[in-house]
Scaffold this active site. Sequence first.
Site, PDB file in Angstrom:
ATOM      1  N   GLY A 569     -10.456  -6.527   0.480  1.00 14.95           N
ATOM      2  CA  GLY A 569      -9.315  -6.508   1.371  1.00 14.95           C
ATOM      3  C   GLY A 569      -9.501  -7.542   2.441  1.00 14.95           C
ATOM      4  CB  VAL A 574     -15.183  -1.617  -0.930  1.00 12.94           C
ATOM      5  CG1 VAL A 574     -15.843  -0.252  -1.067  1.00 12.94           C
ATOM      6  CG2 VAL A 574     -14.265  -1.637   0.266  1.00 12.94           C
ATOM      7  CG  ASP A 688      -1.918   0.761   5.935  1.00 16.60           C
ATOM      8  OD1 ASP A 688      -0.738   0.778   5.509  1.00 16.60           O
ATOM      9  OD2 ASP A 688      -2.766  -0.052   5.551  1.00 16.60           O
TER      10      ASP A 688
END
Length: 889
Positions: A569, A574, A688
């Site tokens: 992202g 990750v 979000d």
Amino acid sequence: MKAKSPSPLPLLLLFLILSLLPSSSLSDDSAAMQDIAKSLIVPQWKLANGNPCSWPGVSCQGGSVVEINLKNKGVSGELSPSISKLSFLKSLQLQKNQIKGDLSSLANLASLESLSIDDNAFTTMPADFFSGLTSLQTVILDKNPFIPWSIPDDVSKCVNLVVFSASDAAVTGNIPDFFGKMPKLQTVTLSYNTMKGELPASFKGSNIQSLVLNNQQTGSQFTGRIDVIASMTQLSVVWLQSNGFTGPIPDLSELASLMDFRVRDNSLTGVVPPSLTSSATLKNVTLSNNKLQGPMPKFADGVAVDIDKGNQFCSKNPAEQCDPRVTTLLEVAEGFEYPMDLAESWQGNDPCKNWQGVTCAGQEIVVLNFANRHYNGTISSAIGNFASLQKLILSNNSLSGRIPDSLTKLQKLTLVDVTNNDLSGKVPEFQQDVEVRKEGNRNIGKEVDSSGGDSGSNGSSSKFQAGTISGIVIGVLVGIGCLVAVLACYIRSRKHKEFGWVSTQTPANEPELVKIGVIGTNLNDGSWNGRYTQSSTGNTTDSQGMYMSINAIRSATNNFSEDSIIGRGGFGVVYKGQLNETMIAVKRNKVGLMGKKGNEEFRAEIDVLQKVRHRHLVALLGFCDVGDEQLLVYEYMPGGTLEQHLFECSDNGFSPLTWKQRLTIALDVARGVEYLHSLAQESFIHRDLKPSNILLDNDKRAKVSDFGLVKLALDKQKSMMTRLAGTFGYLAPEYAITGKVTTKIDVYAFGVILMELITGERVLDDTRPDEDTNLVYVFRRNILDKENFLKSSPDPNLRLDEEDLISLWEVAEVARYCTAREPSQRPDMSHAVNKLAPLVEKWKPTACDDDDDNDGDVGMSLRGRLEGWQNGESRFTEWYNKSLSINYD
Ligand SMILES: *[C@@H]1O[C@H](CO)[C@@H](O)[C@H](O)[C@H]1NC(C)=O
Ligand SMILES: *[C@@H]1O[C@H](CO)[C@@H](O)[C@H](O)[C@H]1NC(C)=O
Ligand SMILES: *[C@@H]1O[C@H](CO)[C@@H](O)[C@H](O)[C@H]1NC(C)=O
Ligand SMILES: *[C@@H]1O[C@H](CO)[C@@H](O)[C@H](O)[C@H]1NC(C)=O
């Protein structure tokens, strides 16, 4: 058309007073509009009366003209310079008409936000056209037969610019440097012009999402390398086709939203990077007619490709490996930055067939001669793979770095000629019978910067840093709703599917990591600095028990190997990892331009994350910050995201979620968010919520993740202004417009997710008809007719029995309620929980037996139990397994 009729005295007085006011008044605008109507031929205005506010397409506020919308209305004639007197004008939409003549300066229309004059017959673009347009967000000038013009410097002062589009508009010159520095700029469209020059270096780290530069007319094209793209992490659409770009396609692994990558008809060289072929977001790619080398890339099914024509792939079969000698030679070429002459000469899969610089004896490579070629770059250590190599001649180039040690193991080697380069460092110890010519290298023997051929681990870490310009973020735009709509329509018309980000930009000097703001100082002594300076020395602060060593995390993630990556992202990457049998997810933040402040705020973020513990929230297990690394360690969720299960289940090999599973997920999410909203002293707002932030375990139970966007609101403070953050489609309308954050924005997003769970459709979907693009509107319209709704709206993948239909209808009502336009009319999250819980219990009475209120305690005990982790004690595993069983009933 008549002007104002003679007025009686009081009116005249009023008129005088008004005209003395500093701002424009109706009378000013009226005169200007009359001027405009004289030269502009608007069929609809023929019968209009004297008050321009009543003319079709004209909107006023407080008597001033704020919008003129004559899109596709058969307008011809010319645009009067009086347009610049409409000082309150916000939106001018004249696209798709036949307006001709000179554009006049719009100088000083300080309120103008949106300007579309595309598809007309305007001829001159005055140099001061953009001067003083400080509110301008969207400008679309495409398809006008302008006299050639270049982008004026004044545009740099349009600091609110989001969309700049001038395709087929006779633009000349270079892409201005300042485009890379405009923090809000998302869309740059300059195709079909006669522009030239390179991609500006200032694009590094910019927030541009759509970069469309294709088809510059021959004779004038964009040139140079495209490396800067690697750091433009927000890019979703990249159209560079039909230009003169050279060099390789860079590593695109930081581009987490890349959807459409078109570079055909350029002169690109080198091997197509795996980061492109493995991109999970990519939908469309064109590579034909370049000089690309190596194996023909193979893309996932469903990616539209145009790759096989006019390249230098070693085989015609996608993914087929090249001959090992070819693979090694390509590494050598990579060291030289994939020069064009090698790309042109090295055809096929047999390097002994007349390849430039390569001499064979039989099938063995005996001489590599790349003298006098102006090569830059370094000497690849891969040359050490050619066991038969006798001579290596690299003289008269501009090679830097060191002579790789790997060459010393070549038994047949007799000559290494590297004269006249820019090599440095220690010369490896060759055997006595090897002649080494190294004159003409200023720094040979001296250690300079060791970024040369052999610097294994440093190579990758510096690559990581190169991509770490913080991606970054907008301030709140009042009126962004309007902008967003314009942008969305525009994008829709361009058929860029799924272009759904209202980007969460922060100013370029603000680290992207720090999305959690801690408002106020009464949480503690207010000084993060004081609290944490001792953290690495074993002092006990709140966060202390969670501190993990970098080595433990390294070994858990196989030294951050590519294979361990499970997500990317704007924030970073990750990784999945395993620590003493326990699966973990490691979020590795990008740290680049972050100074000390960044570290303090990182600790502040951890402090917040620690407080947020609930079995339906993904738990933070630990963190680490040393040097340039900032790592957050979370529990690993093996089941993937709700997004994958709901919208991409066949791609991922999942079977569609049943209604009962969806209902349970909805309740899990509602409980997690309810908890966030109602922590004792503070209230956390997620900001979000969306299916890609909802993670599932193997039993399809859900946890909410990505607290990167949580905002902390203080007690009594029910709302606050923030930077806009979130994802288009899930943004509550009032939030999109004002940036005001309340818990009700999460309620709205939750309502949208319920709609998606019911229909199996994404909230934004361009394959639906234009007016139906937003699921919320469709859903709220359809629900008005219950019978029809139940027949046609639910996801066709659902097999619904009578009882399911009853509960589905109730959830649909909750969804409608949650997405009410007015935030005050939306329920609290606890209401949603109360509605959903009985529905779930109906079919599985034991599903929610344990008490959510106790979950906060899990976090309390966590910290202490984690202390042993670093030492590899099994206590942690034990605890972890136990906590899993708590979490999953
Ligand atoms: C890919 O691009 C082509 C050409 O513009 C277009 O027709 C096609 O629909 C695109 N495919 C996808 C999946 O976007
Ligand atoms: C080496 O770099 C210089 C300067 O950037 C450039 O002009 C030259 O074309 C490069 N050489 C090759 C072979 O690409
Ligand atoms: C390198 O350049 C020098 C001077 O231009 C020339 O004498 C020499 O032969 C060149 N070396 C090779 C291997 O071509
Ligand atoms: C990596 O760079 C550091 C300095 O930045 C240096 O100390 C170290 O030796 C380098 N490691 C390798 C493998 O080159």
